[in-house]
Design a protein around this motif. Structure first.
Motif, PDB file in Angstrom:
ATOM      1  N   THR A 137      41.769  36.234  40.249  1.00 24.14           N
ATOM      2  CA  THR A 137      40.844  37.244  39.428  1.00 24.14           C
ATOM      3  C   THR A 137      39.807  36.691  38.574  1.00 24.14           C
ATOM      4  OG1 THR A 137      42.349  37.189  37.411  1.00 24.14           O
ATOM      5  CG2 THR A 137      42.936  38.631  39.209  1.00 24.14           C
ATOM      6  N   GLN A 138      39.858  35.584  38.501  1.00 19.74           N
ATOM      7  CA  GLN A 138      38.409  34.936  37.770  1.00 19.74           C
ATOM      8  C   GLN A 138      37.833  33.981  38.527  1.00 19.74           C
ATOM      9  OE1 GLN A 138      37.916  36.125  34.792  1.00 19.74           O
ATOM     10  NE2 GLN A 138      39.740  37.643  35.038  1.00 19.74           N
ATOM     11  N   ALA A 139      38.216  33.005  39.500  1.00 16.72           N
ATOM     12  CA  ALA A 139      37.639  31.713  39.859  1.00 16.72           C
ATOM     13  C   ALA A 139      36.377  32.365  40.913  1.00 16.72           C
ATOM     14  CB  ALA A 139      38.557  31.098  40.780  1.00 16.72           C
ATOM     15  N   GLY A 140      35.399  31.255  40.732  1.00 16.92           N
ATOM     16  CA  GLY A 140      34.307  31.685  41.790  1.00 16.92           C
ATOM     17  C   GLY A 140      33.335  32.785  41.062  1.00 16.92           C
ATOM     18  N   THR A 141      32.018  32.920  41.675  1.00 19.75           N
ATOM     19  CA  THR A 141      31.096  33.593  41.330  1.00 19.75           C
ATOM     20  C   THR A 141      30.688  34.827  42.181  1.00 19.75           C
ATOM     21  OG1 THR A 141      29.472  32.374  42.677  1.00 19.75           O
ATOM     22  CG2 THR A 141      29.784  31.540  40.416  1.00 19.75           C
ATOM     23  N   GLN A 142      31.675  35.084  43.251  1.00 21.50           N
ATOM     24  CA  GLN A 142      31.208  36.131  44.255  1.00 21.50           C
ATOM     25  C   GLN A 142      31.726  37.359  43.186  1.00 21.50           C
ATOM     26  OE1 GLN A 142      32.630  35.770  48.000  1.00 21.50           O
ATOM     27  NE2 GLN A 142      32.760  38.031  48.591  1.00 21.50           N
ATOM     28  N   SER A 143      31.109  38.428  43.412  1.00 25.82           N
ATOM     29  CA  SER A 143      31.380  39.759  42.545  1.00 25.82           C
ATOM     30  C   SER A 143      31.230  40.975  43.356  1.00 25.82           C
ATOM     31  CB  SER A 143      30.838  39.695  41.206  1.00 25.82           C
ATOM     32  OG  SER A 143      29.546  39.735  41.337  1.00 25.82           O
ATOM     33  N   SER A 144      31.845  42.042  43.139  1.00 25.22           N
ATOM     34  CA  SER A 144      31.215  43.439  43.592  1.00 25.22           C
ATOM     35  C   SER A 144      30.562  44.109  42.471  1.00 25.22           C
ATOM     36  CB  SER A 144      32.738  44.193  44.140  1.00 25.22           C
ATOM     37  OG  SER A 144      33.598  44.283  43.064  1.00 25.22           O
ATOM     38  N   VAL A 145      29.900  45.323  42.600  1.00 29.07           N
ATOM     39  CA  VAL A 145      29.240  46.190  41.829  1.00 29.07           C
ATOM     40  C   VAL A 145      29.367  47.841  41.815  1.00 29.07           C
ATOM     41  CG1 VAL A 145      26.980  46.926  41.051  1.00 29.07           C
ATOM     42  CG2 VAL A 145      27.196  44.406  41.786  1.00 29.07           C
ATOM     43  N   LYS A 146      29.825  48.103  40.720  1.00 29.00           N
ATOM     44  CA  LYS A 146      29.834  49.494  40.405  1.00 29.00           C
ATOM     45  C   LYS A 146      28.807  49.959  39.511  1.00 29.00           C
ATOM     46  CE  LYS A 146      31.904  53.740  40.537  1.00 29.00           C
ATOM     47  NZ  LYS A 146      32.090  54.550  41.839  1.00 29.00           N
ATOM     48  N   ARG A 155      30.532  44.694  37.025  1.00 25.95           N
ATOM     49  CA  ARG A 155      30.525  43.754  37.957  1.00 25.95           C
ATOM     50  C   ARG A 155      32.083  43.263  37.867  1.00 25.95           C
ATOM     51  NH1 ARG A 155      26.367  41.607  40.702  1.00 25.95           N
ATOM     52  NH2 ARG A 155      24.486  42.233  39.926  1.00 25.95           N
ATOM     53  N   TYR A 156      32.710  42.992  39.001  1.00 26.27           N
ATOM     54  CA  TYR A 156      34.162  42.806  39.254  1.00 26.27           C
ATOM     55  C   TYR A 156      34.273  41.436  40.081  1.00 26.27           C
ATOM     56  CZ  TYR A 156      34.433  47.745  38.052  1.00 26.27           C
ATOM     57  OH  TYR A 156      34.390  49.020  37.636  1.00 26.27           O
ATOM     58  N   LYS A 157      35.154  40.800  39.823  1.00 23.82           N
ATOM     59  CA  LYS A 157      35.432  39.692  40.747  1.00 23.82           C
ATOM     60  C   LYS A 157      35.894  40.402  42.244  1.00 23.82           C
ATOM     61  CE  LYS A 157      34.953  35.971  38.397  1.00 23.82           C
ATOM     62  NZ  LYS A 157      33.769  35.016  38.746  1.00 23.82           N
ATOM     63  N   SER A 158      35.359  39.500  42.958  1.00 23.53           N
ATOM     64  CA  SER A 158      35.595  40.013  44.580  1.00 23.53           C
ATOM     65  C   SER A 158      36.660  38.872  45.035  1.00 23.53           C
ATOM     66  CB  SER A 158      34.424  39.744  45.382  1.00 23.53           C
ATOM     67  OG  SER A 158      33.436  40.905  45.131  1.00 23.53           O
ATOM     68  N   LEU A 159      37.418  39.224  45.852  1.00 26.30           N
ATOM     69  CA  LEU A 159      38.302  38.236  46.500  1.00 26.30           C
ATOM     70  C   LEU A 159      37.678  37.318  47.422  1.00 26.30           C
ATOM     71  CD1 LEU A 159      41.047  37.478  47.372  1.00 26.30           C
ATOM     72  CD2 LEU A 159      40.979  39.125  49.338  1.00 26.30           C
ATOM     73  N   ASN A 160      37.940  36.106  47.010  1.00 27.84           N
ATOM     74  CA  ASN A 160      37.408  34.817  47.661  1.00 27.84           C
ATOM     75  C   ASN A 160      38.512  33.627  47.677  1.00 27.84           C
ATOM     76  OD1 ASN A 160      36.004  32.473  48.261  1.00 27.84           O
ATOM     77  ND2 ASN A 160      34.061  33.546  47.769  1.00 27.84           N
TER      78      ASN A 160
END
Length: 336
Positions: A137-146, A155-160
């Motif tokens: 739920t926290q690692a990385g920089t990839q995110s989704s937007v609403k 911005r939310y964390k995206s699965l990576n």
């Protein structure tokens, strides 16, 4: 959309021994701590010990039909998003079909959790389950937007899974769900409020402290205002240690202080409006690595209107809440 204390208790116990993942639902609804008029919480995704999963498309946008988290870092939380639009899946009749829904997104997170859990050195990891939750739920920089109904971009964390496997754990402390309560009338609000009758006013302030990743120590919150007309009482809150992926509600719920975490006092005159800018600074250190520090500053603007006192049959002045009023956030009751 129906809460149950029985299900809460069962799943809270289950979360001590396994990782729980649930779909956020497909009705375009926000969680209730976002204060939207049509808000509803989906269970078990909304539980703080369950990873609630929203659906995103291939462009990293939360789908229009996915339920969403309008107030990140609150006690009612959908933590992340995963692909949920046009997903190839098995179908009846020994066939395959493209399907859409948060029920397509949640299994991807479950599979990633299994892969990550299998890779953990369990003998040398303090809490493997919370480690996996934090990494997902926290690692990385990839995110989704609403884009929320009020125009805010969230911005939310995206699965990576690659980021979850390769990123070193960190400490990440956040402030969320900031709200206020009239000390004399008990009306609650987030951004705007109306007093009736001038004079000295007092507001209580509550918020959620979210330690979103690794175990933290020396967690503290400082609340201040650059406006000399506002006195912040108890403006530094020392929390100390917090477990990984844990939250504390310093608000007005059953388990919190009925007067919130701090109070604000200021003088008013009738037929005037006042706008105050408050600054919330939160900090914490990674447990066992004192040199690793997390710091975050959040600004919050509130407006209060002061009008002539309303009386009815010579009764005491009637207190009214402003347009952003909301009820006290408490754990939902059993619904028959």
């Amino acid at each position: 959309y129906v809460e149950s204390d029985i299900i809460w208790d069962v799943m809270e116990k289950a979360s001590k021994k396994c990782i729980l993942v649930a779909a956020a639902g497909n009705d375009s609804l926000s969680n209730t701590e976002g204060a939207a008029q049509n808000a509803k919480d989906v269970y078990p995704a909304a539980y703080p010990f369950v990873i609630g999963v929203m659906a995103e498309d291939k462009n990293g946008l939360v789908t229009s039909w996915s339920n969403y988290d309008a107030e990140p870092h609150s006690m009612i939380e959908y933590e992340m998003s995963a692909p949920g639009l046009d997903i190839l899946s098995t179908s009846v009749g020994k066939k395959y079909a493209y399907m859409s829904g948060t029920s397509m997104a949640a299994p991807m997170v479950s599979a990633a959790a299994a892969i990550l859990y299998a890779s953990v050195d369990k003998d040398n990891t303090d809490d493997p389950l919370k480690y996996v939750v934090g990494q997902l739920t926290q690692a990385g920089t990839q995110s989704s937007v609403k884009t929320n109904v009020d125009g805010r971009t969230i911005r939310y964390k995206s699965l990576n899974i690659a980021d979850a496997l390769d990123t070193e754990p960190q400490v990440k402390v956040e402030i969320g769900n900031i709200r206020f309560k009239d000390a004399s009338g008990n009306g609650m609000f987030r951004d705007e409020y109306t007093f009736y009758g001038g004079g000295k006013k007092q507001l209580y302030c509550g918020f959620v402290v979210d330690n979103a990743w690794s175990r933290a120590g020396d967690v503290a919150v400082k609340v201040s205002s650059a406006d000399g007309a506002v006195q912040v009482n108890g403006g530094v809150i020392h929390i100390g240690k917090m477990d990984a992926c844990s939250k504390r509600d310093l608000g007005f719920g059953d388990e919190g202080d009925k007067n919130g975490a701090i109070s604000l006092t200021f003088d008013t005159e009738t037929n005037r409006s006042y706008t105050f800018l408050l600054t919330f600074e939160i900090s914490g250190k990674m447990d066992g690595k004192e040199e690793v520090v997390s710091q975050k500053t959040v600004s919050k603007t509130i407006t209060v209107h002061v009008k002539e006192a309303e009386t009815k049959n010579d009764a005491a002045p009637q207190m009214h809440t402003g347009p952003a009023a909301l009820s006290s956030p408490t754990r939902p009751n059993i619904t028959a």
